[in-house]
Design a protein around this motif. Structure first.
Motif, PDB file in Angstrom:
ATOM      1  N   ALA B 162       0.828  -1.206   0.000  1.00 38.96           N
ATOM      2  CA  ALA B 162       0.000   0.000   0.000  1.00 38.96           C
ATOM      3  C   ALA B 162       0.862   1.255   0.000  1.00 38.96           C
ATOM      4  CB  ALA B 162      -0.930   0.006   1.207  1.00 38.96           C
ATOM      5  N   GLY B 165       3.274   1.177  -3.229  1.00 39.58           N
ATOM      6  CA  GLY B 165       2.479   1.293  -4.451  1.00 39.58           C
ATOM      7  C   GLY B 165       1.758   2.620  -4.562  1.00 39.58           C
ATOM      8  N   ALA B 166       1.319   3.146  -3.433  1.00 37.24           N
ATOM      9  CA  ALA B 166       0.545   4.386  -3.477  1.00 37.24           C
ATOM     10  C   ALA B 166       1.393   5.565  -3.939  1.00 37.24           C
ATOM     11  CB  ALA B 166      -0.058   4.672  -2.113  1.00 37.24           C
ATOM     12  N   HIS B 169       1.656   5.694  -7.632  1.00 39.30           N
ATOM     13  CA  HIS B 169       0.415   5.524  -8.385  1.00 39.30           C
ATOM     14  C   HIS B 169       0.114   6.775  -9.209  1.00 39.30           C
ATOM     15  CE1 HIS B 169      -3.767   4.608  -9.254  1.00 39.30           C
ATOM     16  NE2 HIS B 169      -3.554   3.389  -8.790  1.00 39.30           N
ATOM     17  N   LEU B 171      -2.544   8.211  -9.826  1.00 34.26           N
ATOM     18  CA  LEU B 171      -3.536   9.075  -9.192  1.00 34.26           C
ATOM     19  C   LEU B 171      -2.916  10.161  -8.310  1.00 34.26           C
ATOM     20  CD1 LEU B 171      -6.531   6.838  -8.002  1.00 34.26           C
ATOM     21  CD2 LEU B 171      -6.569   8.710  -9.657  1.00 34.26           C
ATOM     22  N   VAL B 172      -1.741   9.887  -7.760  1.00 36.27           N
ATOM     23  CA  VAL B 172      -1.156  10.850  -6.826  1.00 36.27           C
ATOM     24  C   VAL B 172       0.048  11.567  -7.418  1.00 36.27           C
ATOM     25  CG1 VAL B 172      -1.895   9.404  -4.913  1.00 36.27           C
ATOM     26  CG2 VAL B 172       0.462   9.252  -5.707  1.00 36.27           C
ATOM     27  N   GLU B 174       0.382  14.092  -9.221  1.00 34.94           N
ATOM     28  CA  GLU B 174       0.408  15.554  -9.191  1.00 34.94           C
ATOM     29  C   GLU B 174       0.403  16.137  -7.774  1.00 34.94           C
ATOM     30  OE1 GLU B 174      -2.950  16.330 -11.613  1.00 34.94           O
ATOM     31  OE2 GLU B 174      -2.006  15.256 -13.274  1.00 34.94           O
ATOM     32  N   LEU B 175       0.218  15.276  -6.799  1.00 31.48           N
ATOM     33  CA  LEU B 175       0.243  15.797  -5.430  1.00 31.48           C
ATOM     34  C   LEU B 175       1.667  16.146  -5.025  1.00 31.48           C
ATOM     35  CD1 LEU B 175      -2.205  13.451  -3.452  1.00 31.48           C
ATOM     36  CD2 LEU B 175      -2.645  15.653  -4.532  1.00 31.48           C
ATOM     37  N   LEU B 180       0.956  14.494  -0.065  1.00 30.03           N
ATOM     38  CA  LEU B 180       0.990  13.035  -0.153  1.00 30.03           C
ATOM     39  C   LEU B 180       1.411  12.413   1.169  1.00 30.03           C
ATOM     40  CD1 LEU B 180       0.811  10.419  -1.704  1.00 30.03           C
ATOM     41  CD2 LEU B 180       3.092  10.854  -2.639  1.00 30.03           C
TER      42      LEU B 180
END
Lengths: 196, 196
Positions: B162, B165-166, B169, B171-172, B174-175, B180
């Motif tokens: 988690a 991988g997160a 990812h 999805l994140v 641009e954070l 993050l």
DNA sequence: GTCTATATGAAGATAGAC
DNA sequence: GTCTATCTTCATATAGAC
């Protein structure tokens, strides 16, 4: 669970593969998972099924076409899971169904999961191949459950990473499918449901 | 958090690298993350720092040696995190410290995290290189918190998957680091602490 | 530390026979 | 459907000069 279970079958829709092609796809899948796409030569694939490179070229015009075929098999499974989830009425229920389906899929086809998330070639493919990107967008939308902020993004990223990453983790390599599945379902319920 | 922050610094212990070598390592790290180790040629590395292949060969005897050097940088970070955790007195506290350090490390060095977990060459390396394997064993032992059964294995696999991988990812992507990190710390606390 | 030049091998791919 | 033979391209790696 019925719809996802049924949908998990590698459907042959627009593209049906000849037996000779299917043998190549199966062998490539195993080799890709083991060595990565780039490090898998056509020679290795040919050797694995006991033919020559030229025979492989007779079935697929290029290595890219083989990668595409493997990716399509992977894609089909994910698409079925997403569709089953989207058929649900509430967002919360859709999310649950999707998570369960992802676990089923990941456990049942660990090799594919490994390729799908780890291989640089496949990851690039996911970015560039339109159908693939669409599926991932739908999948992420369901996981994020209507929200779009940083929290939802990180949460969705964690969920898919946790599932996809856990099934291929060395720590669980020796667990049989049933044990792995039930543990994952259990933990996913505890970890991720209350957040919704 | 102080010990892990301090320990995260890439320590130069037994192997110190010359400036010319360090430039190669830095360039290789970026390219490995982008294309994967296998798809990164010495030519690409040479081009990235504006020298010829032969100049690279003058610094490292083979491509493997470059991979090894990159891996050592990654390893150093993990080792510091594990050591900080092991210095704690209770198992629960050790686990918390480790998870926090893993998040720090992962966010701060997303590129490395990507390579570490995704690249087939690096993954093989983790299996075969003794020091690397030892670190991963210690890390897993802490995450499993004394237990050895299927449940602990799956839980530990999920946690590291988690986190690692997160941070990589899409999805994140641009954070920014701060957002993050805080989201991950928050979610990790909610998801994984109550299980202990 | 860096260069030019080159050796060697393997990979992707094609042609044409069986 | 599969074979042998061949082509081209590119990667790893080395030799030796500046």
């Amino acid at each position: 669970m019925c719809p996802s279970e049924a949908g998990v079958e590698p459907r042959r829709g627009p593209t049906a593969y000849r037996p000779a092609q299917q043998r190549i796809i199966d062998a490539a899948l195993v080799l890709f998972a083991e060595h990565g796409v780039n490090a898998t030569s056509l020679q290795m694939i040919a050797d694995a099924i006991g033919v020559t490179k030229a025979a492989v070229y007779h079935q697929f015009r290029s290595k890219d076409q083989i990668v595409l075929a493997v990716a399509e098999v992977v894609l089909a499974g994910l698409e079925a899971a997403v569709e089953a989830a989207e058929a649900e009425e509430s967002r919360a229920r859709a999310r649950e169904v999707l998570i369960s389906a992802m676990i089923e899929l990941g456990v049942e086809r660990r090799l594919m999961t490994r390729i799908l998330q780890r291989d640089p070639v496949m990851l690039r493919f996911q970015n560039e191949h339109e159908p693939f990107r669409k599926i991932m967008e739908r999948l992420n939308r369901i996981l994020m459950g209507g929200s779009k902020g940083p929290e939802a993004r990180v949460r969705a990223a964690m969920i898919s990473a946790a599932i996809a990453g856990a099934v291929v983790h060395p720590l669980v390599e020796e667990l049989d499918d049933e044990a792995l599945r039930s543990q994952l379902l259990d933990l996913a319920r505890k970890c991720f449901r209350p957040l919704q």
